[in-house]
Every structure is written in structure tokens, then in C-alpha cells.
Design a protein around this motif. Structure first.
Motif, PDB file in Angstrom:
ATOM      1  N   ALA A 117       0.827  -1.208   0.000  1.00 23.70           N
ATOM      2  CA  ALA A 117       0.000   0.000   0.000  1.00 23.70           C
ATOM      3  C   ALA A 117       0.862   1.259   0.000  1.00 23.70           C
ATOM      4  O   ALA A 117       0.524   2.260  -0.657  1.00 23.70           O
ATOM      5  N   ALA A 118       1.971   1.224   0.729  1.00 25.70           N
ATOM      6  CA  ALA A 118       2.879   2.377   0.755  1.00 25.70           C
ATOM      7  C   ALA A 118       3.535   2.575  -0.609  1.00 25.70           C
ATOM      8  O   ALA A 118       3.735   3.709  -1.056  1.00 25.70           O
ATOM      9  N   PHE A 119       3.891   1.482  -1.262  1.00 25.86           N
ATOM     10  CA  PHE A 119       4.434   1.548  -2.622  1.00 25.86           C
ATOM     11  C   PHE A 119       3.437   2.219  -3.563  1.00 25.86           C
ATOM     12  O   PHE A 119       3.774   3.172  -4.271  1.00 25.86           O
ATOM     13  N   GLU A 120       2.204   1.772  -3.536  1.00 31.37           N
ATOM     14  CA  GLU A 120       1.210   2.324  -4.463  1.00 31.37           C
ATOM     15  C   GLU A 120       0.957   3.804  -4.194  1.00 31.37           C
ATOM     16  O   GLU A 120       0.809   4.603  -5.131  1.00 31.37           O
ATOM     17  N   ALA A 121       0.927   4.174  -2.925  1.00 32.39           N
ATOM     18  CA  ALA A 121       0.660   5.567  -2.568  1.00 32.39           C
ATOM     19  C   ALA A 121       1.772   6.508  -3.016  1.00 32.39           C
ATOM     20  O   ALA A 121       1.545   7.714  -3.185  1.00 32.39           O
ATOM     21  N   ALA A 122       2.983   5.990  -3.208  1.00 28.16           N
ATOM     22  CA  ALA A 122       4.137   6.830  -3.560  1.00 28.16           C
ATOM     23  C   ALA A 122       4.310   7.017  -5.064  1.00 28.16           C
ATOM     24  O   ALA A 122       5.179   7.780  -5.500  1.00 28.16           O
ATOM     25  N   MET A 146       3.705  -6.943  -7.869  1.00 30.99           N
ATOM     26  CA  MET A 146       3.621  -7.108  -9.322  1.00 30.99           C
ATOM     27  C   MET A 146       2.285  -6.595  -9.859  1.00 30.99           C
ATOM     28  O   MET A 146       2.234  -5.970 -10.928  1.00 30.99           O
ATOM     29  N   ASP A 147       1.208  -6.838  -9.138  1.00 27.10           N
ATOM     30  CA  ASP A 147      -0.099  -6.335  -9.581  1.00 27.10           C
ATOM     31  C   ASP A 147      -0.103  -4.816  -9.655  1.00 27.10           C
ATOM     32  O   ASP A 147      -0.584  -4.219 -10.639  1.00 27.10           O
ATOM     33  N   ILE A 148       0.441  -4.183  -8.620  1.00 24.99           N
ATOM     34  CA  ILE A 148       0.488  -2.715  -8.598  1.00 24.99           C
ATOM     35  C   ILE A 148       1.387  -2.194  -9.705  1.00 24.99           C
ATOM     36  O   ILE A 148       1.029  -1.256 -10.444  1.00 24.99           O
ATOM     37  N   ALA A 149       2.568  -2.782  -9.849  1.00 21.24           N
ATOM     38  CA  ALA A 149       3.515  -2.338 -10.875  1.00 21.24           C
ATOM     39  C   ALA A 149       2.930  -2.498 -12.269  1.00 21.24           C
ATOM     40  O   ALA A 149       3.068  -1.606 -13.125  1.00 21.24           O
ATOM     41  N   THR A 150       2.283  -3.619 -12.521  1.00 22.01           N
ATOM     42  CA  THR A 150       1.697  -3.863 -13.838  1.00 22.01           C
ATOM     43  C   THR A 150       0.612  -2.841 -14.156  1.00 22.01           C
ATOM     44  O   THR A 150       0.536  -2.322 -15.278  1.00 22.01           O
ATOM     45  N   SER A 151      -0.213  -2.525 -13.167  1.00 20.55           N
ATOM     46  CA  SER A 151      -1.304  -1.578 -13.408  1.00 20.55           C
ATOM     47  C   SER A 151      -0.798  -0.168 -13.668  1.00 20.55           C
ATOM     48  O   SER A 151      -1.502   0.652 -14.268  1.00 20.55           O
ATOM     49  N   HIS A 152       0.420   0.131 -13.231  1.00 18.42           N
ATOM     50  CA  HIS A 152       1.000   1.461 -13.442  1.00 18.42           C
ATOM     51  C   HIS A 152       2.136   1.440 -14.463  1.00 18.42           C
ATOM     52  O   HIS A 152       2.839   2.444 -14.623  1.00 18.42           O
ATOM     53  N   ASP A 153       2.329   0.311 -15.133  1.00 26.80           N
ATOM     54  CA  ASP A 153       3.352   0.168 -16.172  1.00 26.80           C
ATOM     55  C   ASP A 153       4.746   0.493 -15.643  1.00 26.80           C
ATOM     56  O   ASP A 153       5.512   1.234 -16.260  1.00 26.80           O
ATOM     57  N   LEU A 154       5.082  -0.093 -14.477  1.00 33.46           N
ATOM     58  CA  LEU A 154       6.384   0.133 -13.853  1.00 33.46           C
ATOM     59  C   LEU A 154       7.254  -1.109 -13.963  1.00 33.46           C
ATOM     60  O   LEU A 154       6.762  -2.237 -13.974  1.00 33.46           O
ATOM     61  N   VAL A 155       8.557  -0.903 -14.009  1.00 39.16           N
ATOM     62  CA  VAL A 155       9.521  -1.992 -14.042  1.00 39.16           C
ATOM     63  C   VAL A 155       9.816  -2.438 -12.608  1.00 39.16           C
ATOM     64  O   VAL A 155       9.987  -1.607 -11.708  1.00 39.16           O
TER      65      VAL A 155
END
Length: 375
Positions: A117-122, A146-155
Motif C-alpha cells: 500500500a505504501a508503494f502504491e501511494a508513492a 507485481m499487480d500494482i507495478a503492472t497496473s501502473h506500467d512500472l519496471v
């Protein structure tokens, strides 16, 4: 039982594998080829297969692996990379070396790994990548990350320096090892790691062929072919043949060593269960690079640490300063980062002896002194 107990003892590991290690070293020396030869190529293939990846690129250290990973991904000035602060400063240094901004986020108070959650908020429009750290041999929550990164197109670049052989179950219920989740993963082979060389060494694994090719160029000056530079940002960062030969032998025993670590963690758990301290929560895929306990407060930690040291028991703090509190980064963060969970844990954690050759009697000795220091 009286007597000292070391925090680690690499001599014991060497003695257990001595005939095979000596033979591997002798063969490599006799070959007359010491840089990027058959041993490195063979180890890269074997370690990639072990991790469940298509490609492995051996380099000079885990810190170099982090830098080269970011350089190969084209991350640089104007980019932000999200990571945690409780893994000392290695990822922060690599992010700064490519000219990007390290954005530090909070950890889960139980696992001490990145809080999804902290990752996504940042995440901002400038975010390019995330570096979750598999701290102490426990993997970060890679399905959520991975779900969060994929949804935001992050490596996603996994820092697996403390997690050789660790695993989590995927959505099919199958174990996937550290390094097989992200776009790229970085490993250290520092001697005390679960898979350690006799000197420095590191590697990156990936399923991306083009990325692996870029990494191979960047580890050798950015050359496309000898004496022809085709990539900016390259450096001399090669895993040498001797270290690769040693790692090939040790890789054969990695699973055995990880199981021994799990057994010793179980001994600690049994002997310390009734004490007023927090033990690491056990998970099937943990490989216990370190066995880290948490005391009620800083004073209790320091009292126990001094009690252990006075009794000849090795112990350490991993790590006493979160990354944003290092003097070198004071100007960069200048009081702008508040990570209360990370900062609180840094004052209360303590690492006890943990290595595969540690005996039951030694662990009983450690636990007896711990009991003296906390009761």
C-alpha cells in the motif's frame, strides 16, 4: 555450556566442501583463462536454471548488479525509483548513480519488507521502477507488488541479495523462486550470503533476451565487440572465473544449506518462544539469511546486545541506520522523509548467529545468554 559462538564461520563451510572447492580452483588455475570463460558461462546457465529464469549475467558485486540493472533499463535523471530504507543504502546508492531519485516507502511491521500500500501511494508521473528487497531471507509480497507495478506500467527490479533460493507461491499454487517474479533481479555473492563466493561477486537474472544482452555489454565497458563501445554507462564489472568455479560447487549445496538454516531457525523458535521478544514469522519459502529478533524497545535491544557480546556471542544490527538517516543523504532528504515503522524497527532489531554449520549446542548456548539478557 560455556564458550564463544561466532556470528558466522566461513571456515566450517569451506572444510565441508574442501575437496570439491580445491579441485574447482585448481582446474580453473590450470586452464590459464581467468576472465569471462567457461566457468562464468556455465555458472550463469546453472544459476538461471535454478532460479527459473532464461538469462543470468555475472558481475563484480551485488551493488554493481543494482547499478547495471538500472542503467540497462535506461533509468536516469528525472526518473523516480521506489524502494525501502531499512536495507541499509545499497539500492539508494545505485539509484543515485544513474541520476534518478530514490523514493523511500514504509515497510510492513511484521515482515519488515515493503508495504504494498505504501508503494502504491508513492507512485507519481515520474515513477519508472520499484526495487523491493527480500530482506533477511524472506521475500517481499511479490504478487501484490507485481499487480500494482503492472497496473501502473512500472519496471520491477528484485533485490534478492539475501534470498538465494527463497520462494513464494504463484496464483497457480506453484513455488516461484526469488528473482523469477520481476522484470529483472539482482543477487550478491558476498561470502556470507546463502550462496557466497570467496570474495565479491554478483549477478542479474531476467527472461528478457535484449535486456540480458545490454547487461552483458554494460558489464564490459559498453562494448558491442572488442574495443568498440556501443553503450554509454558501461564499466568494468565482471564475475571472474575463480569465483564462478567456486559458486558452481556451492550452488550444488544451496538447498541443503537453506534447509539447515530452516532447522536452526526452528531450534531458536523452540528455545526462545516464552521470552518477551518478537521472533521472525516463519514461512515455508524463507531461507533465513539472518535470524532477526525484535526487542520491546531500544534500551532492551542494547542491553541484550551488550550481554551477548560480553559472553562471546556474535550478534549484529541489520541495519542501525535507515537509508535517509545516513550522513551522505542528509541534504537529499533534509528531514522530508518520515518512516516511523522503519525507524522504530531499526532501534529494536538484533541479528543472532545463523549459518548452516551452527550446532544445536551452540544455539542452546546463544539462547541461554539471550534468556539472561531479557529476563
Amino acid at each position: 555450556m560455556n564458550g564463544a559462538v561466532p556470528f558466522g564461520d566461513l571456515k566450517r563451510q569451506y572444510e565441508a566442501m574442501r575437496p570439491e572447492l580445491d579441485a574447482a580452483i585448481a582446474r580453473t588455475l590450470a586452464s590459464g583463462w581467468y576472465i569471462l570463460g567457461e566457468q562464468v558461462a556455465a555458472f550463469e546457465a546453472e544459476f538461471a536454471a535454478y532460479c527459473g529464469a532464461s538469462h543470468c549475467v555475472g558481475v563484480a558485486s551485488g551493488a554493481e548488479a543494482l547499478y547495471l540493472a538500472l542503467a540497462a533499463l535506461g533509468i536516469g535523471p528525472g526518473d523516480e525509483v521506489i524502494t525501502v530504507a531499512n536495507a541499509c543504502m545499497y539500492q539508494v546508492a545505485a539509484i543515485l548513480q544513474v541520476g534518478a531519485l530514490p523514493v523511500l516507502v514504509e515497510v510492513d511491521p511484521v515482515t519488515q519488507n515493503m508495504a504494498p500500500a505504501a508503494f502504491e501511494a508513492a507512485i507519481t508521473s515520474a515513477t519508472r521502477a520499484v526495487i523491493p528487497v527480500h530482506l533477511f531471507g524472506r521475500m517481499a509480497d511479490m504478487p501484490a507488488i507485481m499487480d500494482i507495478a503492472t497496473s501502473h506500467d512500472l519496471v520491477v527490479v528484485e533485490d534478492a541479495a539475501q534470498a538465494h533460493g527463497a520462494f513464494l507461491l504463484d496464483d497457480q499454487g506453484q513455488p516461484q523462486r526469488a528473482g523469477a517474479w520481476g522484470h529483472l533481479a539482482c543477487f550478491s555473492f558476498y561470502p556470507s550470503k546463502n550462496l557466497g563466493a570467496i570474495g565479491d561477486g554478483g549477478a542479474m537474472i531476467t527472461d528478457d533476451r535484449l535486456l540480458a544482452e545490454a547487461l552483458r555489454r554494460l558489464r564490459m565497458y559498453g562494448w558491442g565487440k572488442k574495443y568498440e563501445t556501443v553503450e554509454v554507462g558501461g564499466r568494468n564489472s565482471r564475475l571472474d572465473e575463480l569465483q564462478a568455479a567456486i559458486l558452481r560447487v556451492k550452488l550444488l549445496y544451496l538447498e541443503q544449506g537453506n534447509q539447515a538454516r530452516r532447522e536452526r531457525a526452528a531450534w531458536y523458535r523452540q528455545l526462545l518462544a516464552d521470552l518477551p521478544l518478537t521472533l521472525p514469522v516463519d514461512e515455508p519459502g524463507m531461507v533465513y539469511h539472518l535470524f532477526v529478533i525484535t526487542l520491546p524497545d531500544h534500551a532492551a535491544r542494547e542491553h541484550l546486545r551488550q550481554t551477548l557480546l560480553a559472553a562471546g556471542i556474535g550478534c549484529d544490527v541489520h541495519y542501525p541506520l535507515p537509508a535517509h538517516q545516513h550522513p551522505a543523504y542528509a541534504e537529499l532528504y533534509d528531514g522530508t522523509v518520515s518512516l516511523p515503522v522503519t525507524e522504530d524497527l531499526a532501534g529494536r532489531i538484533l541479528s543472532l548467529p545463523m549459518f548452516p554449520e551452527l550446532t544445536r549446542a551452540e544455539i542452546e548456548r546463544v539462547c541461554a545468554v539471550v534468556r539472561q539478557g531479557v529476563v
